[in-house]
Motif scaffolding. Structure first.
Motif, PDB file in Angstrom:
ATOM      1  N   ARG A   2       0.609  -1.392   0.049  1.00  0.00           N
ATOM      2  CA  ARG A   2      -0.239   0.438  -0.317  1.00  0.00           C
ATOM      3  C   ARG A   2       0.974   1.504  -0.403  1.00  0.00           C
ATOM      4  O   ARG A   2       2.052   1.133   0.453  1.00  0.00           O
ATOM      5  CB  ARG A   2      -1.142   0.208   1.067  1.00  0.00           C
ATOM      6  CG  ARG A   2      -1.816  -1.071   1.457  1.00  0.00           C
ATOM      7  CD  ARG A   2      -2.943  -0.868   2.573  1.00  0.00           C
ATOM      8  NE  ARG A   2      -2.101  -1.671   3.780  1.00  0.00           N
ATOM      9  CZ  ARG A   2      -2.125  -0.131   4.571  1.00  0.00           C
ATOM     10  NH1 ARG A   2      -2.115   0.180   4.534  1.00  0.00           N
ATOM     11  NH2 ARG A   2      -0.754  -0.253   5.831  1.00  0.00           N
ATOM     12  N   GLU A   4       1.448   5.320   0.574  1.00  0.00           N
ATOM     13  CA  GLU A   4       0.176   6.432   1.833  1.00  0.00           C
ATOM     14  C   GLU A   4       0.977   7.600   1.425  1.00  0.00           C
ATOM     15  O   GLU A   4       2.096   7.962   1.651  1.00  0.00           O
ATOM     16  CB  GLU A   4       0.220   6.240   3.960  1.00  0.00           C
ATOM     17  CG  GLU A   4      -0.672   5.349   3.918  1.00  0.00           C
ATOM     18  CD  GLU A   4      -0.123   5.218   5.032  1.00  0.00           C
ATOM     19  OE1 GLU A   4      -0.204   5.503   5.798  1.00  0.00           O
ATOM     20  OE2 GLU A   4      -0.811   3.866   6.018  1.00  0.00           O
ATOM     21  N   THR A   5      -0.044   8.947   1.137  1.00  0.00           N
ATOM     22  CA  THR A   5       0.600  10.557   1.316  1.00  0.00           C
ATOM     23  C   THR A   5       0.556  10.500   3.218  1.00  0.00           C
ATOM     24  O   THR A   5       0.726  10.580   3.727  1.00  0.00           O
ATOM     25  CB  THR A   5       0.082  11.225   0.060  1.00  0.00           C
ATOM     26  OG1 THR A   5      -1.984  11.021   1.212  1.00  0.00           O
ATOM     27  CG2 THR A   5      -0.742  10.724  -0.630  1.00  0.00           C
ATOM     28  N   THR A   6       1.784  12.499   2.258  1.00  0.00           N
ATOM     29  CA  THR A   6       1.902  13.114   3.589  1.00  0.00           C
ATOM     30  C   THR A   6       1.555  13.954   3.825  1.00  0.00           C
ATOM     31  O   THR A   6       1.215  14.482   2.719  1.00  0.00           O
ATOM     32  CB  THR A   6       3.339  11.682   4.464  1.00  0.00           C
ATOM     33  OG1 THR A   6       4.559  13.160   3.025  1.00  0.00           O
ATOM     34  CG2 THR A   6       4.353  11.269   4.420  1.00  0.00           C
ATOM     35  N   LEU A  12       5.585  10.127   0.005  1.00  0.00           N
ATOM     36  CA  LEU A  12       5.186   9.149   0.429  1.00  0.00           C
ATOM     37  C   LEU A  12       5.971   7.616   1.207  1.00  0.00           C
ATOM     38  O   LEU A  12       7.082   7.274   1.739  1.00  0.00           O
ATOM     39  CB  LEU A  12       4.921   7.775  -0.972  1.00  0.00           C
ATOM     40  CG  LEU A  12       5.258   8.954  -2.243  1.00  0.00           C
ATOM     41  CD1 LEU A  12       4.596   7.814  -3.767  1.00  0.00           C
ATOM     42  CD2 LEU A  12       3.409   9.492  -2.194  1.00  0.00           C
ATOM     43  N   ARG A 111       7.458  -0.640   6.699  1.00  0.00           N
ATOM     44  CA  ARG A 111       7.395   0.430   6.097  1.00  0.00           C
ATOM     45  C   ARG A 111       8.765   1.092   5.814  1.00  0.00           C
ATOM     46  O   ARG A 111       9.440   1.461   6.391  1.00  0.00           O
ATOM     47  CB  ARG A 111       7.044   1.802   7.443  1.00  0.00           C
ATOM     48  CG  ARG A 111       6.748   3.590   6.613  1.00  0.00           C
ATOM     49  CD  ARG A 111       5.722   3.692   7.760  1.00  0.00           C
ATOM     50  NE  ARG A 111       5.022   3.315   8.600  1.00  0.00           N
ATOM     51  CZ  ARG A 111       5.056   3.168   9.753  1.00  0.00           C
ATOM     52  NH1 ARG A 111       5.659   3.171  11.174  1.00  0.00           N
ATOM     53  NH2 ARG A 111       3.760   2.465  10.652  1.00  0.00           N
TER      54      ARG A 111
END
Length: 191
Positions: A2, A4-6, A12, A111
């Motif tokens: 997956r 995700e943006t920050t 990312l 991550r």
């Protein structure tokens, strides 16, 4: 995997999804198709040219480092232990200019952090030892190195542990204000 943006534009977080059973785990640590789609540029994954790894003791801070010129994109992950990874946006004209984020990278969540060109990057080791892997989009050129002191009061970065070992280069890094004097706002790059 997956993505995700920050809060910082273009940064990312990539989140592998490990399969675990009684033997341990298996995870894909990188997927070019997913990465290219997240970055919005076909072939972006093929731009990575160099992989490096560091090992740091508990409390060690490495950073805050960046590159002048056209900058450097990097994909960062912690393969052993845990680190607090910190980014500061130094792209003049960016909505995130001067802002920072901190993301914990570790060997349990797997991550990753995608850092586009135009950021200062640093981390602090949170475990006895931490191995950090970096994948960068162009060969390292020490003549383009820039740095800012990890404890500069104008940046106000908060490190969770007392500062452990630190390199001479990082001890003598210039201030945030000195870096601001170097920024070329007409081109969105450092000089």
């Amino acid at each position: 995997m997956r993505v995700e943006t920050t809060e910082l534009p273009d940064v990312l977080v990539l989140l592998p999804e490990p399969f675990t059973d009684e033997r341990g785990f298996f995870t894909r640590t990188f997927d070019a198709e997913i990465f290219d789609a997240a970055v919005g540029r076909r072939g972006a994954s093929a731009e990575f040219q160099q992989d490096s790894q560091s090992r740091s003791r508990n409390g060690t801070i490495r950073g805050m480092h960046g590159r002048s010129g056209r900058g450097e994109a990097k994909l960062v992950r912690c393969a052993r232990g845990a680190v607090l990874d910190v980014l500061v946006d130094i792209r003049p004209g960016s909505a995130g200019f001067g802002k920072s984020i901190a993301v914990t990278l570790d060997d349990e969540t797997f991550r990753h952090l995608y850092v586009p060109p135009g950021f200062l990057h640093g981390f602090q080791a949170l475990t006895e030892y931490a191995d950090v892997c970096y994948r960068i989009d162009r060969p390292h050129d020490s003549t383009e190195d820039i740095a800012v002191a990890h404890d500069d009061p104008d940046l106000g970065l908060e490190w969770p542990l007392p500062v452990g070992p630190i390199s001479e280069r990082d001890r003598s890094a210039p201030s945030w204000r000195e870096l601001l004097d170097r920024l070329d706002t007409s081109h969105g790059r450092t000089s």
